[in-house]
Design an enzyme around this catalytic site. Structure first.
Site, mmCIF file in Angstrom:
data_model
loop_
_atom_site.group_PDB
_atom_site.id
_atom_site.type_symbol
_atom_site.label_atom_id
_atom_site.label_comp_id
_atom_site.label_asym_id
_atom_site.label_seq_id
_atom_site.Cartn_x
_atom_site.Cartn_y
_atom_site.Cartn_z
ATOM 1 N N ARG A 10 0.753 -1.210 0.057
ATOM 2 C CA ARG A 10 0.038 0.008 -0.023
ATOM 3 C C ARG A 10 0.921 1.194 -0.097
ATOM 4 N NH1 ARG A 10 -0.583 4.872 2.611
ATOM 5 N NH2 ARG A 10 -0.608 3.547 4.615
ATOM 6 N N HIS A 295 40.383 -3.866 10.357
ATOM 7 C CA HIS A 295 39.243 -4.671 10.581
ATOM 8 C C HIS A 295 39.273 -6.105 10.304
ATOM 9 C CE1 HIS A 295 36.130 -0.946 11.189
ATOM 10 N NE2 HIS A 295 37.403 -0.532 10.956
#
Length: 388
Positions: A10, A295
């Protein structure tokens, strides 16, 4: 326990240029039901015949989820929704003094009369239908008008009152706090002996849709609206995957099948024409990809050094990207993955140099290409030795 209403079919179709064919709507609804959303808002049947047919098809599928339809405060809209066989109708009408006088040419009592007449009518036609009433642009309307209209709506039979941040106006931690608004609204309704469920519909114009939805949740809201990819008007609404993952990981609401999200997002992305951004939380290609040397080194030892969510939660995999930011530790980890962990230091240095060269051209090196680089470096080393 909070309920989630998905509005991809919707609100999502209010994204400029987005429309889902009926068979795709059914496929999306199938996956939403497998994910375990509580309410699937399937569309506004009055908009087009095709949308009405799609809502009807979805409503008759027999899902665990409740299937709902959108409706203006008009009996004709309600009739179409009921013809579709839905179990939920979301009725909306504004109560803002400015909009009532300038757009609808009505006063508040007349607006409330129209709202309550429509709710009464829907309940008369189908007593067990769930009715949500939304004062459009709730948070920017006069609070007293919202309370008055919401109270009348509940007395007329509305089960849910939705707080709509229609323009993404609310900002956490300020005088425009969704936590404060929901708390205050619940208190005012409780004083009148009224206890409807409170829903929130948060737009993302300022980037706070999820934060505002979580503020509402903390204040006791029982239903949160969301959509896949946050699709919707302008900047959209709350992203479904982000909402479900945070509610699961951080608030203990573990009732959804998050493993189906990846399939759902790729289906919606393909047929909406809206790509999933690479840096998108949870579902983006880079969401669980480590790049910088520091990292990747730490994450290869213990992923939680640089992750607060595990990709396993949503059925995804952890990746280590090789590019100009890579270091020797991340290269060694990748070499191990392709079975090349016996290279001497000199060859490793050659391979890393080539990886960085590729990265400086704006690309990453996947494991297949890494294998080619290793083969090339081995060949070059052999050729140099033969040339001496």
């Amino acid at each position: 326990m909070v309920s989630v209403l998905d509005s991809t079919l919707r609100e999502g179709e209010q994204t400029p240029g987005v429309y889902f064919d009926k068979h795709i709507k059914l496929a999306i609804a199938n996956l939403l039901d497998e994910v375990g959303v509580d309410i699937i808002e399937a569309g506004h049947p009055m908009v087009t015949t095709e949308i009405k047919e799609a809502v009807e098809s979805i409503a008759k599928k027999g899902y665990k989820a409740i299937v709902g339809a959108h409706s203006r405060s008009l009996k004709s809209d309600v009739d179409l929704a009921l013809e579709c066989g839905v179990g939920f109708i979301g009725i909306f009408y504004c109560v803002s003094e400015e909009r009532l006088s300038n757009v609808f040419k009505k006063d508040l009592p007349s607006a409330i009369q129209q709202i309550t007449d429509v709710i009464n009518y829907a309940k008369t036609q189908k007593p067990n239908i769930l009715i949500r009433y939304t004062p459009e642009d709730t948070v920017r309307s006069q609070f007293e008008n919202v309370v008055t209209a919401a109270s009348a709506a509940v007395e007329a039979g509305a089960d849910i009152i939705s707080v709509a941040d229609t323009t993404g106006y609310m900002v956490p931690g300020t005088s425009r706090s969704m936590y404060d608004y929901v708390s205050r609204l619940k208190d005012e309704l409780n004083k009148k002996g009224l206890n409807p469920k409170i829903a929130v519909h948060c737009h993302n114009d300022r980037g706070f849709a999820l934060a505002n939805a979580l503020d509402a949740y903390r204040a006791g809201a029982e239903i949160i609206d969301a959509s896949v990819l946050g699709l919707g008007e302008r900047a959209g609404i709350v992203d479904l995957a982000e909402l479900l993952v945070v509610l699961t990981a951080d608030f203990g609401e573990s009732k959804w099948n998050l493993l189906k999200l990846n399939e759902l997002y790729h289906l919606v992305s393909k047929h909406s024409g809206v790509p999933i951004p690479a840096n998108y939380p949870i579902m983006g290609a880079n969401a669980f990809t480590h790049c910088a040397g520091v990292h990747t080194h730490a994450a290869s030892i213990n992923p939680m050094h640089y992750e607060s969510l595990s990709p396993d939660l949503v059925g995804r995999e952890r990746h280590f990207a090789l590019d100009h930011m890579s270091g020797i530790a991340s290269l060694r980890y990748a070499l191990k993955l392709i079975g090349e962990n016996e290279l001497d230091d000199e060859l490793q240095a050659d391979v890393l140099k080539e990886v960085k060269s590729v990265g400086q051209r704006g690309r990453t090196v996947d494991l297949t290409e890494l294998k080619h680089i290793v083969d090339s470096c081995k060949h070059n080393k052999t050729f140099k030795q033969m040339s001496k």
